[in-house]
Design a protein around this motif. Structure first.
Motif, mmCIF file in Angstrom:
data_model
loop_
_atom_site.group_PDB
_atom_site.id
_atom_site.type_symbol
_atom_site.label_atom_id
_atom_site.label_comp_id
_atom_site.label_asym_id
_atom_site.label_seq_id
_atom_site.Cartn_x
_atom_site.Cartn_y
_atom_site.Cartn_z
ATOM 1 N N THR A 20 0.831 -1.197 0.000
ATOM 2 C CA THR A 20 0.000 0.000 0.000
ATOM 3 C C THR A 20 0.866 1.248 0.000
ATOM 4 O OG1 THR A 20 -1.941 1.059 0.985
ATOM 5 C CG2 THR A 20 -0.256 0.223 2.516
ATOM 6 N N THR A 21 0.225 2.379 -0.302
ATOM 7 C CA THR A 21 0.915 3.658 -0.388
ATOM 8 C C THR A 21 -0.033 4.750 0.073
ATOM 9 O OG1 THR A 21 2.247 5.069 -1.838
ATOM 10 C CG2 THR A 21 0.274 4.046 -2.806
ATOM 11 N N HIS A 22 0.407 5.994 0.039
ATOM 12 C CA HIS A 22 -0.389 7.078 0.614
ATOM 13 C C HIS A 22 -1.637 7.396 -0.211
ATOM 14 C CE1 HIS A 22 1.174 9.898 -2.438
ATOM 15 N NE2 HIS A 22 2.374 9.417 -2.172
ATOM 16 N N GLN A 43 8.447 -14.274 -7.969
ATOM 17 C CA GLN A 43 8.888 -15.284 -7.005
ATOM 18 C C GLN A 43 7.729 -16.113 -6.457
ATOM 19 O OE1 GLN A 43 11.012 -12.283 -4.539
ATOM 20 N NE2 GLN A 43 12.804 -13.571 -4.875
ATOM 21 N N GLY A 44 6.555 -15.960 -7.066
ATOM 22 C CA GLY A 44 5.431 -16.780 -6.679
ATOM 23 C C GLY A 44 4.633 -16.289 -5.489
ATOM 24 N N HIS A 45 4.884 -15.070 -5.041
ATOM 25 C CA HIS A 45 4.121 -14.528 -3.923
ATOM 26 C C HIS A 45 2.705 -14.155 -4.378
ATOM 27 C CE1 HIS A 45 7.609 -14.413 -1.333
ATOM 28 N NE2 HIS A 45 8.295 -13.728 -2.246
ATOM 29 N N HIS A 46 1.777 -14.183 -3.437
ATOM 30 C CA HIS A 46 0.409 -13.744 -3.693
ATOM 31 C C HIS A 46 0.331 -12.279 -3.266
ATOM 32 C CE1 HIS A 46 -0.560 -17.982 -4.251
ATOM 33 N NE2 HIS A 46 0.072 -18.224 -3.102
ATOM 34 N N VAL A 47 0.307 -11.379 -4.239
ATOM 35 C CA VAL A 47 0.502 -9.952 -3.959
ATOM 36 C C VAL A 47 -0.721 -9.147 -4.376
ATOM 37 C CG1 VAL A 47 2.051 -7.981 -4.233
ATOM 38 C CG2 VAL A 47 2.952 -10.309 -4.500
ATOM 39 N N GLN A 48 -1.146 -8.236 -3.493
ATOM 40 C CA GLN A 48 -2.232 -7.313 -3.811
ATOM 41 C C GLN A 48 -1.792 -5.898 -3.484
ATOM 42 O OE1 GLN A 48 -5.604 -7.961 -5.111
ATOM 43 N NE2 GLN A 48 -5.112 -5.801 -5.501
ATOM 44 N N VAL A 49 -1.822 -5.014 -4.491
ATOM 45 C CA VAL A 49 -1.611 -3.587 -4.255
ATOM 46 C C VAL A 49 -2.964 -2.979 -3.909
ATOM 47 C CG1 VAL A 49 -0.865 -1.377 -5.231
ATOM 48 C CG2 VAL A 49 0.328 -3.496 -5.873
ATOM 49 N N ILE A 50 -3.025 -2.277 -2.770
ATOM 50 C CA ILE A 50 -4.255 -1.610 -2.344
ATOM 51 C C ILE A 50 -3.959 -0.129 -2.185
ATOM 52 C CG2 ILE A 50 -6.114 -1.501 -0.659
ATOM 53 C CD1 ILE A 50 -5.434 -4.336 0.201
ATOM 54 N N GLU A 67 -4.452 -4.815 -11.733
ATOM 55 C CA GLU A 67 -4.641 -5.626 -10.528
ATOM 56 C C GLU A 67 -4.774 -4.780 -9.262
ATOM 57 O OE1 GLU A 67 -5.131 -8.780 -10.788
ATOM 58 O OE2 GLU A 67 -4.673 -8.830 -12.938
ATOM 59 N N VAL A 68 -4.645 -3.471 -9.367
ATOM 60 C CA VAL A 68 -4.699 -2.610 -8.185
ATOM 61 C C VAL A 68 -6.128 -2.549 -7.642
ATOM 62 C CG1 VAL A 68 -4.371 -0.263 -7.299
ATOM 63 C CG2 VAL A 68 -2.730 -1.226 -8.935
ATOM 64 N N MET A 69 -6.256 -2.647 -6.337
ATOM 65 C CA MET A 69 -7.544 -2.510 -5.667
ATOM 66 C C MET A 69 -7.619 -1.132 -5.011
ATOM 67 S SD MET A 69 -9.079 -4.832 -2.529
ATOM 68 C CE MET A 69 -9.210 -6.294 -3.567
ATOM 69 N N ILE A 70 -8.759 -0.440 -5.194
ATOM 70 C CA ILE A 70 -8.993 0.843 -4.540
ATOM 71 C C ILE A 70 -9.780 0.583 -3.264
ATOM 72 C CG2 ILE A 70 -9.891 3.180 -4.777
ATOM 73 C CD1 ILE A 70 -7.674 2.488 -6.776
ATOM 74 N N ILE A 87 2.875 -10.232 5.113
ATOM 75 C CA ILE A 87 3.760 -9.063 5.014
ATOM 76 C C ILE A 87 2.950 -7.917 4.421
ATOM 77 C CG2 ILE A 87 5.889 -8.100 4.062
ATOM 78 C CD1 ILE A 87 6.945 -10.937 3.714
ATOM 79 N N VAL A 88 3.074 -6.734 5.001
ATOM 80 C CA VAL A 88 2.496 -5.521 4.422
ATOM 81 C C VAL A 88 3.635 -4.552 4.129
ATOM 82 C CG1 VAL A 88 0.987 -3.530 4.756
ATOM 83 C CG2 VAL A 88 0.289 -5.771 5.622
ATOM 84 N N PHE A 89 3.807 -4.206 2.858
ATOM 85 C CA PHE A 89 4.798 -3.219 2.453
ATOM 86 C C PHE A 89 4.126 -1.844 2.425
ATOM 87 C CE2 PHE A 89 6.999 -6.941 0.847
ATOM 88 C CZ PHE A 89 8.340 -6.623 1.033
ATOM 89 N N CYS A 90 4.711 -0.894 3.114
ATOM 90 C CA CYS A 90 4.208 0.483 3.183
ATOM 91 C C CYS A 90 5.193 1.383 2.449
ATOM 92 C CB CYS A 90 4.064 0.915 4.636
ATOM 93 S SG CYS A 90 2.939 -0.135 5.597
ATOM 94 N N LEU A 91 4.788 1.865 1.290
ATOM 95 C CA LEU A 91 5.713 2.582 0.406
ATOM 96 C C LEU A 91 5.350 4.057 0.265
ATOM 97 C CD1 LEU A 91 6.097 -0.009 -2.517
ATOM 98 C CD2 LEU A 91 7.230 0.052 -0.300
ATOM 99 N N ASP A 92 6.356 4.894 0.335
ATOM 100 C CA ASP A 92 6.244 6.339 0.103
ATOM 101 C C ASP A 92 5.403 7.036 1.171
ATOM 102 O OD1 ASP A 92 7.067 8.562 -1.344
ATOM 103 O OD2 ASP A 92 5.257 8.603 -2.562
ATOM 104 N N PHE A 93 5.328 6.474 2.355
ATOM 105 C CA PHE A 93 4.734 7.158 3.503
ATOM 106 C C PHE A 93 5.302 6.521 4.763
ATOM 107 C CE2 PHE A 93 2.014 3.463 3.186
ATOM 108 C CZ PHE A 93 1.621 3.168 4.488
ATOM 109 N N ASN A 94 5.277 7.278 5.866
ATOM 110 C CA ASN A 94 5.841 6.732 7.103
ATOM 111 C C ASN A 94 4.976 7.001 8.319
ATOM 112 O OD1 ASN A 94 6.341 9.424 7.849
ATOM 113 N ND2 ASN A 94 8.465 9.355 7.134
ATOM 114 N N ASN A 95 3.720 7.369 8.084
ATOM 115 C CA ASN A 95 2.776 7.575 9.164
ATOM 116 C C ASN A 95 1.436 6.996 8.729
ATOM 117 O OD1 ASN A 95 0.712 8.924 10.878
ATOM 118 N ND2 ASN A 95 2.502 9.975 11.727
#
Length: 336
Positions: A20-22, A43-50, A67-70, A87-95
Protein backbone atom coordinates in the motif's frame (compact mmCIF):
# COMPACT_ATOMS: atom_id res chain seq x y z
CA UNK A 1 13.11 -4.63 14.24
CA UNK A 2 13.79 -7.38 11.72
CA UNK A 3 17.11 -7.38 9.92
CA UNK A 4 17.50 -7.91 6.19
CA UNK A 5 18.50 -11.55 6.61
CA UNK A 6 15.29 -12.33 8.51
CA UNK A 7 13.14 -10.52 5.95
CA UNK A 8 14.93 -12.28 3.08
CA UNK A 9 14.22 -15.61 4.73
CA UNK A 10 10.51 -14.74 4.93
CA UNK A 11 10.54 -13.86 1.24
CA UNK A 12 12.22 -17.13 0.27
CA UNK A 13 8.85 -18.88 0.21
CA UNK A 14 5.52 -17.71 -1.25
CA UNK A 15 3.74 -15.29 1.07
CA UNK A 16 0.46 -13.40 1.18
CA UNK A 17 1.59 -9.82 0.65
CA UNK A 18 -0.20 -6.48 0.59
CA UNK A 19 1.47 -3.38 -0.83
CA UNK A 20 0.00 0.00 0.00
CA UNK A 21 0.92 3.66 -0.39
CA UNK A 22 -0.39 7.08 0.61
CA UNK A 23 -3.84 8.43 -0.26
CA UNK A 24 -4.23 10.20 -3.61
CA UNK A 25 -1.16 8.36 -4.91
CA UNK A 26 1.22 10.18 -7.26
CA UNK A 27 3.73 8.82 -9.77
CA UNK A 28 6.24 7.77 -7.13
CA UNK A 29 3.60 6.13 -4.95
CA UNK A 30 2.22 4.01 -7.78
CA UNK A 31 5.57 3.55 -9.52
CA UNK A 32 7.23 2.18 -6.39
CA UNK A 33 4.20 0.04 -5.50
CA UNK A 34 3.83 -1.51 -8.95
CA UNK A 35 7.60 -1.87 -9.31
CA UNK A 36 7.71 -3.92 -6.11
CA UNK A 37 4.57 -5.83 -7.18
CA UNK A 38 6.14 -6.85 -10.49
CA UNK A 39 9.27 -7.96 -8.65
CA UNK A 40 7.44 -10.07 -6.04
CA UNK A 41 5.11 -11.91 -8.41
CA UNK A 42 8.15 -13.35 -10.20
CA UNK A 43 8.89 -15.28 -7.00
CA UNK A 44 5.43 -16.78 -6.68
CA UNK A 45 4.12 -14.53 -3.92
CA UNK A 46 0.41 -13.74 -3.69
CA UNK A 47 0.50 -9.95 -3.96
CA UNK A 48 -2.23 -7.31 -3.81
CA UNK A 49 -1.61 -3.59 -4.26
CA UNK A 50 -4.26 -1.61 -2.34
CA UNK A 51 -4.44 2.14 -2.91
CA UNK A 52 -6.34 4.03 -0.19
CA UNK A 53 -8.05 6.22 -2.82
CA UNK A 54 -8.20 6.70 -6.56
CA UNK A 55 -5.30 8.21 -8.50
CA UNK A 56 -4.71 10.04 -11.80
CA UNK A 57 -5.70 8.37 -15.06
CA UNK A 58 -2.29 9.22 -16.53
CA UNK A 59 -0.78 6.60 -14.20
CA UNK A 60 -3.15 3.81 -15.20
CA UNK A 61 -0.98 2.46 -18.04
CA UNK A 62 1.76 1.04 -15.79
CA UNK A 63 2.32 -2.73 -15.83
CA UNK A 64 0.19 -4.37 -13.15
CA UNK A 65 -2.21 -1.46 -12.79
CA UNK A 66 -5.17 -3.64 -13.75
CA UNK A 67 -4.64 -5.63 -10.53
CA UNK A 68 -4.70 -2.61 -8.19
CA UNK A 69 -7.54 -2.51 -5.67
CA UNK A 70 -8.99 0.84 -4.54
CA UNK A 71 -9.83 0.62 -0.84
CA UNK A 72 -12.75 3.05 -1.01
CA UNK A 73 -14.43 0.86 -3.62
CA UNK A 74 -13.80 -2.53 -1.99
CA UNK A 75 -13.46 -1.87 1.74
CA UNK A 76 -14.53 -5.30 2.98
CA UNK A 77 -12.31 -7.25 0.59
CA UNK A 78 -9.36 -4.95 1.25
CA UNK A 79 -9.79 -5.31 5.02
CA UNK A 80 -9.88 -9.10 4.62
CA UNK A 81 -6.67 -9.11 2.57
CA UNK A 82 -4.87 -6.90 5.09
CA UNK A 83 -5.98 -9.16 7.96
CA UNK A 84 -4.76 -12.26 6.10
CA UNK A 85 -1.46 -10.76 4.93
CA UNK A 86 1.84 -12.13 6.18
CA UNK A 87 3.76 -9.06 5.01
CA UNK A 88 2.50 -5.52 4.42
CA UNK A 89 4.80 -3.22 2.45
CA UNK A 90 4.21 0.48 3.18
CA UNK A 91 5.71 2.58 0.41
CA UNK A 92 6.24 6.34 0.10
CA UNK A 93 4.73 7.16 3.50
CA UNK A 94 5.84 6.73 7.10
CA UNK A 95 2.78 7.58 9.16
CA UNK A 96 -0.39 5.47 9.15
CA UNK A 97 -2.59 8.56 9.02
CA UNK A 98 -1.42 8.91 5.41
CA UNK A 99 -3.51 5.89 4.38
CA UNK A 100 -6.72 7.14 5.99
CA UNK A 101 -9.04 4.40 7.33
CA UNK A 102 -6.60 1.72 6.23
CA UNK A 103 -4.15 2.92 8.87
CA UNK A 104 -5.80 1.16 11.79
CA UNK A 105 -6.28 -2.01 9.73
CA UNK A 106 -2.55 -2.11 9.03
CA UNK A 107 -1.69 -1.25 12.63
CA UNK A 108 -3.85 -4.11 13.94
CA UNK A 109 -2.63 -6.61 11.38
CA UNK A 110 -0.34 -9.39 12.59
CA UNK A 111 1.65 -9.09 9.35
CA UNK A 112 5.28 -8.06 9.25
CA UNK A 113 5.20 -4.38 8.33
CA UNK A 114 7.91 -3.13 5.98
CA UNK A 115 8.40 0.61 5.48
CA UNK A 116 10.27 1.88 2.41
CA UNK A 117 10.22 5.67 2.47
CA UNK A 118 12.10 8.96 2.18
CA UNK A 119 10.03 11.36 4.30
CA UNK A 120 11.00 12.96 7.61
CA UNK A 121 9.96 11.77 11.07
CA UNK A 122 8.70 8.20 10.60
CA UNK A 123 6.11 6.76 12.96
CA UNK A 124 7.19 3.60 14.78
CA UNK A 125 4.65 1.14 13.40
CA UNK A 126 7.04 -0.91 11.24
CA UNK A 127 9.01 -4.11 11.81
CA UNK A 128 11.56 -3.44 9.05
CA UNK A 129 12.60 -0.03 7.81
CA UNK A 130 14.41 0.92 4.62
CA UNK A 131 14.45 4.69 4.99
CA UNK A 132 16.59 7.47 3.60
CA UNK A 133 15.49 11.13 3.51
CA UNK A 134 18.19 11.89 0.94
CA UNK A 135 16.64 9.58 -1.67
CA UNK A 136 14.89 11.45 -4.46
CA UNK A 137 12.00 8.94 -4.59
CA UNK A 138 10.59 5.88 -2.89
CA UNK A 139 11.10 4.13 -6.24
CA UNK A 140 14.84 4.74 -5.90
CA UNK A 141 14.73 3.01 -2.52
CA UNK A 142 12.71 0.08 -3.88
CA UNK A 143 15.39 -0.38 -6.56
CA UNK A 144 18.16 -0.32 -3.94
CA UNK A 145 16.17 -2.64 -1.68
CA UNK A 146 15.85 -5.23 -4.45
CA UNK A 147 19.39 -4.90 -5.79
CA UNK A 148 21.48 -4.17 -2.69
CA UNK A 149 19.51 -5.63 0.22
CA UNK A 150 17.85 -8.65 -1.38
CA UNK A 151 20.65 -9.12 -3.95
CA UNK A 152 18.26 -9.81 -6.83
CA UNK A 153 19.22 -7.48 -9.71
CA UNK A 154 18.35 -10.34 -12.06
CA UNK A 155 14.65 -9.79 -11.30
CA UNK A 156 14.64 -6.16 -12.45
CA UNK A 157 12.76 -6.95 -15.66
CA UNK A 158 11.12 -4.51 -18.08
CA UNK A 159 7.92 -4.22 -16.03
CA UNK A 160 9.77 -3.52 -12.78
CA UNK A 161 12.08 -1.07 -14.55
CA UNK A 162 9.22 0.79 -16.21
CA UNK A 163 7.40 1.37 -12.93
CA UNK A 164 10.49 2.36 -10.95
CA UNK A 165 11.63 4.73 -13.71
CA UNK A 166 8.21 6.39 -13.58
CA UNK A 167 8.48 6.90 -9.83
CA UNK A 168 11.98 8.36 -9.97
CA UNK A 169 11.18 10.60 -12.94
CA UNK A 170 8.04 12.09 -11.43
CA UNK A 171 9.34 12.62 -7.88
CA UNK A 172 12.57 14.22 -9.12
CA UNK A 173 10.60 16.62 -11.38
CA UNK A 174 12.12 14.95 -14.44
CA UNK A 175 15.56 14.73 -12.81
CA UNK A 176 15.71 18.46 -12.00
CA UNK A 177 15.78 18.49 -8.18
CA UNK A 178 19.02 18.76 -6.16
CA UNK A 179 18.74 15.21 -4.81
CA UNK A 180 18.96 13.80 -8.34
CA UNK A 181 22.53 12.67 -7.78
CA UNK A 182 24.99 10.83 -10.00
CA UNK A 183 23.91 7.65 -8.20
CA UNK A 184 20.30 8.29 -9.23
CA UNK A 185 21.34 8.70 -12.86
CA UNK A 186 23.24 5.41 -12.69
CA UNK A 187 20.10 3.70 -11.37
CA UNK A 188 18.07 5.28 -14.17
CA UNK A 189 20.59 4.07 -16.75
CA UNK A 190 20.27 0.55 -15.33
CA UNK A 191 16.48 0.78 -15.56
CA UNK A 192 16.67 1.84 -19.20
CA UNK A 193 19.00 -1.06 -19.93
CA UNK A 194 16.48 -3.36 -18.18
CA UNK A 195 13.71 -2.26 -20.52
CA UNK A 196 12.28 1.07 -19.36
CA UNK A 197 11.57 3.11 -22.51
CA UNK A 198 12.35 6.55 -21.12
CA UNK A 199 10.90 8.74 -23.89
CA UNK A 200 7.67 6.74 -23.97
CA UNK A 201 7.21 6.95 -20.19
CA UNK A 202 7.71 10.72 -20.30
CA UNK A 203 5.14 10.99 -23.09
CA UNK A 204 2.56 8.91 -21.21
CA UNK A 205 2.94 11.02 -18.06
CA UNK A 206 3.43 14.53 -19.39
CA UNK A 207 1.85 14.53 -22.86
CA UNK A 208 -1.42 12.88 -21.97
CA UNK A 209 -3.60 15.73 -20.67
CA UNK A 210 -7.29 16.21 -21.34
CA UNK A 211 -8.53 19.41 -22.97
CA UNK A 212 -10.29 20.31 -19.72
CA UNK A 213 -7.06 20.02 -17.74
CA UNK A 214 -5.21 22.38 -20.06
CA UNK A 215 -8.04 24.89 -19.98
CA UNK A 216 -8.07 24.66 -16.18
CA UNK A 217 -4.30 25.22 -16.10
CA UNK A 218 -4.72 28.28 -18.31
CA UNK A 219 -7.40 29.62 -15.99
CA UNK A 220 -5.15 29.14 -12.96
CA UNK A 221 -2.20 30.92 -14.52
CA UNK A 222 -4.18 33.72 -16.17
CA UNK A 223 -6.81 34.46 -13.55
CA UNK A 224 -5.89 32.93 -10.22
CA UNK A 225 -2.16 33.49 -9.71
CA UNK A 226 -1.18 36.21 -7.28
CA UNK A 227 2.42 37.41 -7.06
CA UNK A 228 3.78 38.86 -3.83
CA UNK A 229 7.08 40.38 -5.00
CA UNK A 230 8.08 41.62 -1.54
CA UNK A 231 8.18 37.97 -0.42
CA UNK A 232 9.20 36.39 -3.74
CA UNK A 233 6.08 34.25 -3.44
CA UNK A 234 3.34 33.17 -5.85
CA UNK A 235 -0.05 31.86 -4.71
CA UNK A 236 -2.75 30.13 -6.76
CA UNK A 237 -6.07 29.61 -4.96
CA UNK A 238 -8.91 27.64 -6.54
CA UNK A 239 -12.52 27.14 -5.38
CA UNK A 240 -14.68 24.02 -5.52
CA UNK A 241 -16.87 25.77 -8.07
CA UNK A 242 -13.90 26.28 -10.38
CA UNK A 243 -12.96 22.61 -10.09
CA UNK A 244 -16.52 21.72 -11.14
CA UNK A 245 -16.62 24.29 -13.94
CA UNK A 246 -13.62 22.70 -15.64
CA UNK A 247 -14.79 19.15 -14.85
CA UNK A 248 -11.48 18.34 -13.18
CA UNK A 249 -10.53 14.76 -12.34
CA UNK A 250 -8.10 13.28 -9.83
CA UNK A 251 -4.61 14.44 -10.79
CA UNK A 252 -5.68 17.49 -12.79
CA UNK A 253 -4.28 19.86 -10.16
CA UNK A 254 -0.99 17.98 -9.87
CA UNK A 255 2.05 19.99 -10.89
CA UNK A 256 0.28 23.33 -11.29
CA UNK A 257 2.22 24.76 -8.34
CA UNK A 258 5.47 24.14 -10.25
CA UNK A 259 4.43 26.59 -12.97
CA UNK A 260 4.22 29.33 -10.34
CA UNK A 261 7.62 28.35 -8.95
CA UNK A 262 9.15 28.55 -12.43
CA UNK A 263 8.75 32.34 -12.50
CA UNK A 264 12.12 34.12 -12.32
CA UNK A 265 12.77 35.41 -8.82
CA UNK A 266 10.04 33.36 -7.11
CA UNK A 267 11.32 31.29 -4.19
CA UNK A 268 8.05 29.98 -2.75
CA UNK A 269 4.90 28.88 -4.59
CA UNK A 270 1.62 27.72 -3.10
CA UNK A 271 -1.36 25.99 -4.69
CA UNK A 272 -4.37 26.23 -2.39
CA UNK A 273 -7.51 24.34 -3.36
CA UNK A 274 -10.93 24.06 -1.76
CA UNK A 275 -11.91 20.41 -1.52
CA UNK A 276 -15.21 18.94 -0.30
CA UNK A 277 -14.09 18.42 3.29
CA UNK A 278 -11.22 20.88 3.75
CA UNK A 279 -8.74 23.19 2.07
CA UNK A 280 -5.53 21.54 0.82
CA UNK A 281 -2.19 23.26 0.26
CA UNK A 282 0.78 22.27 -1.88
CA UNK A 283 3.97 24.25 -1.33
CA UNK A 284 7.11 24.23 -3.45
CA UNK A 285 10.30 26.17 -2.82
CA UNK A 286 13.78 26.77 -4.15
CA UNK A 287 17.12 26.44 -2.42
CA UNK A 288 17.17 26.20 1.35
CA UNK A 289 13.70 27.59 1.96
CA UNK A 290 11.80 25.16 4.29
CA UNK A 291 8.38 24.66 2.72
CA UNK A 292 7.92 21.63 4.99
CA UNK A 293 8.36 23.78 8.09
CA UNK A 294 5.45 26.03 7.13
CA UNK A 295 3.23 23.02 6.43
CA UNK A 296 4.13 21.27 9.67
CA UNK A 297 3.95 24.34 11.89
CA UNK A 298 0.80 25.94 10.53
CA UNK A 299 -1.12 23.50 8.30
CA UNK A 300 -1.07 20.03 9.92
CA UNK A 301 1.23 18.69 7.25
CA UNK A 302 4.85 18.24 6.27
CA UNK A 303 7.01 16.70 3.59
CA UNK A 304 10.35 17.56 2.06
CA UNK A 305 12.17 20.86 2.36
CA UNK A 306 11.27 21.94 -1.18
CA UNK A 307 8.01 20.03 -1.62
CA UNK A 308 5.41 19.81 1.12
CA UNK A 309 1.68 19.72 1.73
CA UNK A 310 -0.85 20.60 4.37
CA UNK A 311 -4.50 21.20 5.09
CA UNK A 312 -6.75 23.77 6.72
CA UNK A 313 -10.18 23.77 8.35
CA UNK A 314 -10.57 27.47 7.52
CA UNK A 315 -12.26 28.76 4.40
CA UNK A 316 -10.24 29.15 1.22
CA UNK A 317 -10.00 32.91 1.68
CA UNK A 318 -9.03 32.60 5.34
CA UNK A 319 -6.41 29.97 4.53
CA UNK A 320 -4.80 32.20 1.91
CA UNK A 321 -4.85 35.13 4.34
CA UNK A 322 -3.25 32.96 7.04
CA UNK A 323 -0.48 31.99 4.62
CA UNK A 324 0.13 35.64 3.74
CA UNK A 325 0.33 36.56 7.43
CA UNK A 326 2.99 33.87 7.94
CA UNK A 327 5.27 35.14 5.18
CA UNK A 328 6.80 38.09 7.10
CA UNK A 329 8.22 35.57 9.58
CA UNK A 330 10.21 34.06 6.69
CA UNK A 331 11.02 37.24 4.80
CA UNK A 332 14.76 37.08 5.44
CA UNK A 333 14.96 33.55 4.02
CA UNK A 334 12.71 34.44 1.08
CA UNK A 335 14.55 37.51 -0.13
CA UNK A 336 18.14 36.42 0.43
Amino acid sequence: MLDTAALSQLLNQPCKIVITTHHKPDGDAMGSSLGLYNYLIQQGHHVQVIAPTDYPEFLAWMPGNEEVMIYTGQTEKAAELIAQAEIVFCLDFNNLTRINEMGELVRQSSAVKVMIDHHLEPEDFDDYRYWNINACAAAQLVYSFIVEELQRPDLINADVATCLYTGIMTDSASFRLPNTTAAVHRIVANLIEAGAVNWRIHELIYSNSSENRLRFLGHCLSNKMEILPEFKTAIIAVTREELKKYDTNTGDTEGIVNFALSIAGIRLAAFVVERTDMVKLSLRSKGEFPANEICKKYFKGGGHRNAAGGQSDLSLEQTVEKLKQILPEYKTLLIQ
